[in-house]
Design a protein around this motif. Structure first.
Motif, short mmCIF file in Angstrom:
data_model
loop_
_atom_site.label_atom_id
_atom_site.label_comp_id
_atom_site.label_asym_id
_atom_site.label_seq_id
_atom_site.Cartn_x
_atom_site.Cartn_y
_atom_site.Cartn_z
N MET A 1 -44.27 32.43 -29.97
CA MET A 1 -45.56 31.87 -30.39
C MET A 1 -45.92 30.74 -29.44
O MET A 1 -45.14 29.84 -29.20
N ALA A 2 -47.14 30.77 -28.89
CA ALA A 2 -47.60 29.71 -28.01
C ALA A 2 -47.98 28.48 -28.83
O ALA A 2 -48.20 28.58 -30.04
N PHE A 3 -48.07 27.34 -28.15
CA PHE A 3 -48.53 26.13 -28.82
C PHE A 3 -49.94 26.37 -29.36
O PHE A 3 -50.83 26.76 -28.62
N ASP A 4 -50.15 26.13 -30.65
CA ASP A 4 -51.50 26.19 -31.20
C ASP A 4 -51.91 24.80 -31.66
O ASP A 4 -51.14 23.83 -31.56
N GLY A 5 -53.13 24.68 -32.18
CA GLY A 5 -53.63 23.38 -32.58
C GLY A 5 -52.83 22.76 -33.70
O GLY A 5 -52.71 21.53 -33.78
N ILE A 6 -52.25 23.59 -34.58
CA ILE A 6 -51.47 23.06 -35.70
C ILE A 6 -50.14 22.50 -35.22
O ILE A 6 -49.69 21.45 -35.67
N THR A 7 -49.51 23.19 -34.27
CA THR A 7 -48.28 22.65 -33.67
C THR A 7 -48.58 21.33 -32.96
O THR A 7 -47.80 20.37 -33.07
N ILE A 8 -49.72 21.28 -32.25
CA ILE A 8 -50.11 20.04 -31.57
C ILE A 8 -50.34 18.92 -32.59
O ILE A 8 -49.97 17.76 -32.36
N ALA A 9 -50.95 19.26 -33.73
CA ALA A 9 -51.17 18.26 -34.78
C ALA A 9 -49.85 17.70 -35.28
O ALA A 9 -49.71 16.48 -35.51
N ASN A 10 -48.87 18.57 -35.44
CA ASN A 10 -47.55 18.14 -35.90
C ASN A 10 -46.86 17.25 -34.87
O ASN A 10 -46.32 16.18 -35.19
N ILE A 11 -46.90 17.67 -33.59
CA ILE A 11 -46.22 16.88 -32.56
C ILE A 11 -46.95 15.55 -32.35
O ILE A 11 -46.34 14.50 -32.11
N THR A 12 -48.29 15.56 -32.50
CA THR A 12 -49.07 14.32 -32.39
C THR A 12 -48.66 13.32 -33.48
O THR A 12 -48.47 12.13 -33.22
N LYS A 13 -48.50 13.84 -34.70
CA LYS A 13 -48.09 12.98 -35.81
C LYS A 13 -46.70 12.39 -35.54
O LYS A 13 -46.46 11.20 -35.74
N GLU A 14 -45.78 13.21 -35.07
CA GLU A 14 -44.42 12.74 -34.80
C GLU A 14 -44.40 11.71 -33.68
O GLU A 14 -43.75 10.66 -33.78
N LEU A 15 -45.15 11.97 -32.61
CA LEU A 15 -45.19 11.04 -31.49
C LEU A 15 -45.86 9.73 -31.90
O LEU A 15 -45.42 8.65 -31.49
N SER A 16 -46.91 9.84 -32.70
CA SER A 16 -47.61 8.64 -33.15
C SER A 16 -46.69 7.75 -34.00
O SER A 16 -46.65 6.53 -33.85
N ASP A 17 -45.92 8.40 -34.89
CA ASP A 17 -45.01 7.65 -35.75
C ASP A 17 -43.90 6.96 -34.96
O ASP A 17 -43.50 5.84 -35.29
N LYS A 18 -43.41 7.62 -33.91
CA LYS A 18 -42.24 7.11 -33.21
C LYS A 18 -42.55 6.31 -31.95
O LYS A 18 -41.76 5.44 -31.55
N LEU A 19 -43.70 6.57 -31.32
CA LEU A 19 -43.95 5.97 -30.01
C LEU A 19 -45.06 4.92 -30.01
O LEU A 19 -45.16 4.14 -29.06
N SER A 20 -45.93 4.92 -31.03
CA SER A 20 -47.03 3.95 -31.04
C SER A 20 -46.48 2.52 -31.01
O SER A 20 -45.57 2.18 -31.77
N GLY A 21 -47.03 1.73 -30.11
CA GLY A 21 -46.54 0.37 -29.93
C GLY A 21 -45.39 0.27 -28.97
O GLY A 21 -44.96 -0.83 -28.60
N GLY A 22 -44.88 1.41 -28.52
CA GLY A 22 -43.75 1.41 -27.59
C GLY A 22 -44.18 1.19 -26.16
O GLY A 22 -45.36 1.36 -25.80
N ARG A 23 -43.25 0.81 -25.32
CA ARG A 23 -43.54 0.58 -23.90
C ARG A 23 -42.87 1.65 -23.04
O ARG A 23 -41.74 2.07 -23.31
N ILE A 24 -43.61 2.05 -22.01
CA ILE A 24 -43.12 3.09 -21.09
C ILE A 24 -42.19 2.43 -20.08
O ILE A 24 -42.64 1.68 -19.20
N ARG A 25 -40.90 2.64 -20.22
CA ARG A 25 -39.92 1.98 -19.37
C ARG A 25 -39.62 2.73 -18.08
O ARG A 25 -39.25 2.14 -17.06
N LYS A 26 -39.80 4.06 -18.12
CA LYS A 26 -39.45 4.85 -16.93
C LYS A 26 -40.34 6.09 -16.87
O LYS A 26 -40.62 6.71 -17.89
N ILE A 27 -40.76 6.43 -15.66
CA ILE A 27 -41.58 7.62 -15.44
C ILE A 27 -40.93 8.45 -14.35
O ILE A 27 -40.68 7.96 -13.24
N ALA A 28 -40.63 9.71 -14.66
CA ALA A 28 -40.02 10.62 -13.68
C ALA A 28 -40.81 11.93 -13.67
O ALA A 28 -41.48 12.29 -14.64
N GLN A 29 -40.73 12.62 -12.54
CA GLN A 29 -41.39 13.92 -12.40
C GLN A 29 -40.37 14.93 -11.88
O GLN A 29 -40.30 15.21 -10.70
N PRO A 30 -39.55 15.49 -12.80
CA PRO A 30 -38.47 16.39 -12.38
C PRO A 30 -38.97 17.66 -11.69
O PRO A 30 -38.30 18.19 -10.81
#
Length: 579
Positions: A1-30
């Motif tokens: 199953m490809a990413f759909d809008g509902i999966t994106i809604a779920n991952i957005t909620k999880e990222l918002s709960d865990k990352l909002s207010g956080g600082r980006i300490r490292k950026i890599a492009q593997p």
């Protein structure tokens, strides 16, 4: 199953709960189309993987690190310049689009507060990671898209960012009854397709789930629904979307016989008989699902060469078999020639010289028989000629019969190897199959003194609902080992009837009999791990090991038995516990 809008809604909620207010300490492009961000927030330290791969776009939290190139790509360097140590102020999803916005504030070179946006578009081959300023002007993107590549939208530095509208779809988060009736009622396609072509972010899997929950006939078209049926369909969809609006997500993976079939941010009730594994984190679900799917895909890719060797040999054997079968058919008249010779020896004295046929009494069938004759030969010479034909065809029959059996055995052996390749789940499993192909001359043998690889592959191990241990061979060598070295006299042996497949051994530990449920579960294993696994029902032979014999000169895993029990069973092993 490809990413759909509902999966994106779920991952957005999880990222918002865990990352909002956080600082980006490292950026890599593997990879060229992939970012790995390390973020420190009040919830802890996290790694965020973002992939804009055309074949497998992804975004999820992970604990795994990935090596990066010695020299960072330009896009990575740009992000480091602007947003490394930046603070994530907001993570959002526009509507139910497959897009996530990261709003980031940072200090510029002069110490002034600036705002940027990192926009992740998970849209199949059009996926991208776009970096914009506070006015939605594109600073850069991980993929550049010119007008020559897309007539819909340019994604280039300096251009204004916007979400392309390629289809007239409604936002399901703003569901309205009148619009729903008009959209679905105008479609002549099946209900599921009518739904996912009418609303943004709805995948075919989710659409089929909504239809299933409604209880309506999935084969019906939207414009064929009655007003009452349309209202019921609308209500079902409304209740489903309510879970999305309230973020009542239940991420899960659906397994069939231990293999991942689908994943979803909401329960997939249409897979009622399959195994459902849930987890509170959609990131965990996504990482697990794609890791397991990638394992299956990787093994299929690694086994391509072996499959080609087996298929080529199998095609050659089948062609040889057809030729030999035709040769055998050509010998069918041998007994007729013998009878002609014997009858001419008996009645030849009555044949007139130069006659072309002789009518005689056939004492084998008590009927009159006309024997064709060569007029230039006497009756006894004709008899001798017929005996010679008989002898030649008899020798051919005996030789071709033996060759035909050899060819049949070879084809069955190759079929069994092909089935073993289908069963293989790891590279260790392929090593043992390759050894068998090498031993029987399908692959060039290693040089004398060459090191033989260590065999680490083991049979599958299950336990029945009654506590009996059940073992399943993954290939012919393991089948041979299980049946003739591991199993003891009173253990039970199971195998799909008449097709290549695994030997299943149930250890009885001296018990005189087993519960019916264990017999059925062992039968299901034999059905699933066979060439007939896609059939609804499979006939299974089962017998105690002491009645199984090894044919003289037989290939590994080949057995003979003369008295056995049989059962018809489905190949569903989803409820059998694997150890």
């Amino acid at each position: 199953m490809a990413f759909d809008g509902i999966t994106i809604a779920n991952i957005t909620k999880e990222l918002s709960d865990k990352l909002s207010g956080g600082r980006i300490r490292k950026i890599a492009q593997p990879e060229n189309d992939e970012l790995l961000l390390t973020i420190k927030s009040a919830e802890g330290n996290f790694r965020l993987l973002i992939s804009a791969s055309a074949s497998l776009p992804l975004i999820y939290l992970t604990e795994n690190n990935k090596p990066s190139p010695m020299t960072a790509p330009n896009f990575c360097m740009l992000l480091r310049k602007h947003i490394e140590n930046g603070k994530i102020t907001k993570i959002s999803q526009p509507g139910l689009e497959r897009i996530i916005h990261f709003e980031i504030e940072h200090l510029d070179e002069l110490g002034d507060l600036r705002h940027k946006k990192l926009i992740v578009e998970i849209m199949g081959k059009h996926s991208n990671i776009i970096f914009c300023d506070e006015n939605d002007r594109i600073i850069d993107s991980i993929k550049h898209v010119s007008l020559q590549m897309s007539s819909i939208r340019e994604v280039l530095p300096g251009r204004n960012y916007f979400i392309p509208v390629t289809q007239e779809k409604e936002n399901p988060l703003e569901l309205q009854m009148e619009t729903f009736f008009a959209q679905i009622g105008s479609k002549s396609t099946k209900l599921a397709k009518a739904l996912y072509t009418s609303y943004t972010g709805i995948s075919p899997v989710i659409a089929n789930e909504v239809v299933f929950r409604s209880g309506l006939n999935a084969e019906m078209s939207g414009n064929a629904l009655s007003e009452l049926e349309m209202l019921h369909f609308y209500k079902t969809f409304s209740y489903f979307m309510e879970d999305v609006k309230t973020a009542a997500f239940t991420p899960q993976i659906v397994y069939n016989a231990g293999k991942p079939v689908e994943y979803s941010a909401l329960a997939l009730t249409m897979y009622g008989d399959f195994e459902h594994i849930s987890h509170e984190s959609i990131s965990h679900i996504l990482e697990t699902y794609y890791a397991e799917r990638n394992t299956v895909t990787r093994i299929r890719q690694r086994s391509v060469d072996l499959r080609k060797i087996v298929q080529t040999a199998l095609d050659r054997s089948r062609k040889k078999y057809d030729i030999q079968a035709k040769q055998l058919k050509d010998t069918e008249k041998r007994d007729t020639y013998r009878i002609y010779g014997e009858l001419l020896t008996t009645y030849g004295y009555s044949a007139e010289p130069g006659t072309k046929a002789l009518e005689v009494f056939n004492y084998y069938t008590s009927e009159e028989l006309t024997i064709p004759l060569d007029p230039q030969l006497t009756a006894l010479e004709n008899a001798k000629k017929y005996f010679e034909k008989y002898s030649k065809l008899k020798r051919t029959y005996e030789a071709v019969t033996a060759l035909l059996q050899e060819t049949r055995d070879e084809a069955e052996h190759l079929d069994s190897i092909s089935t073993a390749l289908d069963i293989a789940l790891s590279e260790e499993d392929l090593v043992e199959i390759k050894e068998e192909l090498m031993e029987y001359g399908y692959i060039k043998k290693r040089h004398p003194g060459g090191k033989k690889p260590k065999i680490t592959s083991k049979p599958f191990h299950y336990i029945s609902s009654d506590g009996y241990h059940m073992y399943v061979g993954k290939n012919n060598f393991q089948n041979e080992e299980l049946t003739f070295k591991f199993a003891t006299g009173n253990d039970w042996w199971f195998h799909a009837k008449g097709v290549p497949g695994s030997h299943v051994i149930v250890k009885t530990e001296g018990a005189d009999d087993m519960p019916d449920a264990t017999f059925e579960e062992a039968g299901r294993l034999a059905a699933y791990y066979s060439q007939s696994r896609d059939n609804e029902k499979v006939e299974i032979d089962y017998i105690q090991k002491k009645h199984i014999k090894k044919p003289k000169g037989g290939k590994p895993g080949f057995v003979v038995y003369y008295t056995n029990y049989s059962l018809m069973i489905d190949p569903d092993i989803s409820k059998i516990k694997q150890l």
